[in-house]
Design a protein around this motif. Structure first.
Motif: not given
Lengths: 262, 237
Positions: A190, A194, B167, B170, B175, B177, B180
């Motif tokens: 992850p 990015k 994280y 997010s 949203d 995530q 992570y």
């Protein structure tokens, strides 16, 4: 969110690139995992879809084919890819089938220079590893989570594995290079999706890791103990400082009165 | 086997998506409600009892420790890129990590001291409620896992910036995530879970004093406190 703007085909391409190419090529030979060219000629589609969805479970179930793959990958278990579904697995197989027909697939592997590593590569690689030279993509330096023997000081991080013998373990620049191009472990994926590692940074990192695996520098022992000791000593020093700073603090009345009577 | 893995995923969603939002909702609703209905319960409830000998070794290290460590977490959440830039030199990384560990250990020492005092001092134990003991349990777990993570999963300041901060952001952006945090070692995950639990439990405890720290004290003019009677006269009479 990004998937909304991508067509389904681009989506699968991107998914394959980000999640599969660190260990697989299509027609470029074996990396950590097998070359996927014409994979459906070797194995049944239904089996493949089940395997892609949950490799660990297949291996644990004792499936002989999965066990064989595990041995061939020298014990490296294929991670379960985040966001994988039956539908997506099928689309990936379609992509592999289409790419297998081409003379040279886009996924034939990273075109990494074969030139010998230079001293400059090693220096830059070391700086990239330590973080003194920032990764262009903005990713965290390796030292955040990994250590190698030659780091010195308090050593590198311990969230991820020690990378001293990573170069030897992955048998060299091709496999490790592909891996760095798209790190696919669950922890790194992850973050580095990015902030990918720039292609220009891969060779120096490989050079540094090659030196590390060859040189056999003894491990920086005791860095963990030193770290803890520094913490304990610092905390103790602060306690003394508090005691000094508040030396006129109120500590009770009675004891003082009793002392005064003697 | 596959069923187990599916349930583990559900567990992750529960712990890292449902729990944080639930915790924040409880936190907001109950703190506001409590402030409106029971304003004067907003206090840490004094536990000094004219005693500062033991209390000093709990209260002072704990508060200096926890404030520094919390501040560190908050800064790393706010400006992760700057933290990574600071950490780009190993020596600076080591300085930051050692400092954080020092204050972490200080927090632990202080907290264990207050806990011991609360248990062994009769007067203090009598005014300690069940909620206090539960809070002590969660906080001890939180601090201990924090120190454990700092030592066992180095270097937290860097990977916090790359994994934990995105994280948390997010979550804030609605949203979540969890990719992570999902692969992180359990010590770290438990530290995160226990933090959310603390946030949810916070409004039911004396921790609410944090919200009403005498904030104006920081900027109001100093006050001279003077007893309103003449000592000399009193002595004569």
């Amino acid at each position: 969110m990004a998937t909304v703007t991508l067509t389904a085909q681009q989506d699968t391409d991107e998914f394959f690139k980000q999640n599969c190419t660190s260990c697989h090529t299509i027609g470029g030979g074996r990396l950590t995992g097998p070359d996927l060219k014409n994979v459906e000629k070797r194995r049944d589609r239904a089996w493949l879809i089940r395997f892609i969805q949950d490799p660990q479970a297949m291996i644990a179930s004792g499936d002989p084919e999965a066990q064989k793959l595990l041995r061939e990958a020298r014990g490296v278990v294929m991670p379960k890819v985040v966001g994988i579904t039956k539908k997506r697995a099928a689309k990936i197989l379609d992509l592999i089938a289409a790419e297998s027909k081409l003379e040279k697939s886009r996924f034939a592997g990273l075109s990494l220079s074969d030139r010998p590593f230079t001293e400059e590569d090693r220096t830059i690689g070391r700086e990239l590893f330590l973080g003194t030279r920032r990764l262009k993509g903005g990713g965290p330096p390796c030292l955040s989570c990994h250590t190698v023997n030659g780091v010195g000081g308090l050593g590198g991080g311990e969230l991820g594995p020690d990378l001293t013998d990573a170069y030897a373990r992955l048998e060299g620049r091709k496999v490790l290079g592909a891996w760095l191009a798209s790190p696919s472990t669950e922890t790194m994926a992850p973050v580095f999706k990015k902030h990918p590692i720039d292609p220009d940074e891969i060779l120096p990192l490989l050079a540094f890791l090659e030196t590390e695996s060859k040189e056999g520098t003894p491990a920086t022992t005791g860095s963990n103990i030193n770290f803890v000791l520094l913490g304990v000593v610092g905390a103790t020093a602060l306690l003394f400082l508090f005691d000094y700073f508040w030396r006129r603090r109120f500590t009770g009345v009675r004891a003082r009165l009793v002392r005064g009577q003697r | 086997m596959s069923e187990q893995i599916i349930s583990l995923e559900d567990l992750h969603v529960l712990l890292f998506v449902v729990l944080p939002y639930l915790a924040f909702v409880i936190f907001l609703l109950v703190t506001i409600q409590r402030y409106r209905r029971q304003t004067f319960t907003y206090s840490s409830l004094s536990s000094q009892f004219l005693e500062n000998k033991h209390h000093f070794w709990g209260m002072v290290p704990f508060h200096y420790g926890i404030l520094t460590v919390l501040f560190g977490h908050f800064v790393a959440f706010l400006i992760p890129g700057t933290i990574l830039a600071w950490n780009s030199s190993p020596i600076r990384l080591y300085i930051l990590e050692v400092t954080a560990l020092i204050f972490g250990i200080l927090t632990l020492i202080g907290f264990v001291n207050t806990m011991l005092r609360r248990y062994f001092d009769d007067r203090v134990r009598r005014v300690t409620t069940a909620a206090d003991w539960i809070l002590y349990g969660i906080l001890l777990f939180q601090i201990a896992t924090g120190v454990w993570v700092a030592i066992g999963h180095r270097w937290g300041s860097s990977w916090f910036a790359s994994n934990a901060a995105p994280y948390l952001w997010s979550l804030l952006k609605m949203d979540p995530q969890i990719a992570y945090v999902q692969p992180l070692p359990w010590a770290i995950k438990l530290h995160i879970v226990s933090a959310f639990t603390l946030i949810a439990f916070f409004p039911f405890t004396r921790l609410v004093h944090i919200l009403v720290v005498p904030n104006p004290y920081l900027w109001r003019k100093t006050q001279v406190v003077r007893w309103n009677w003449d000592r000399s006269k009193r002595r004569v009479s």
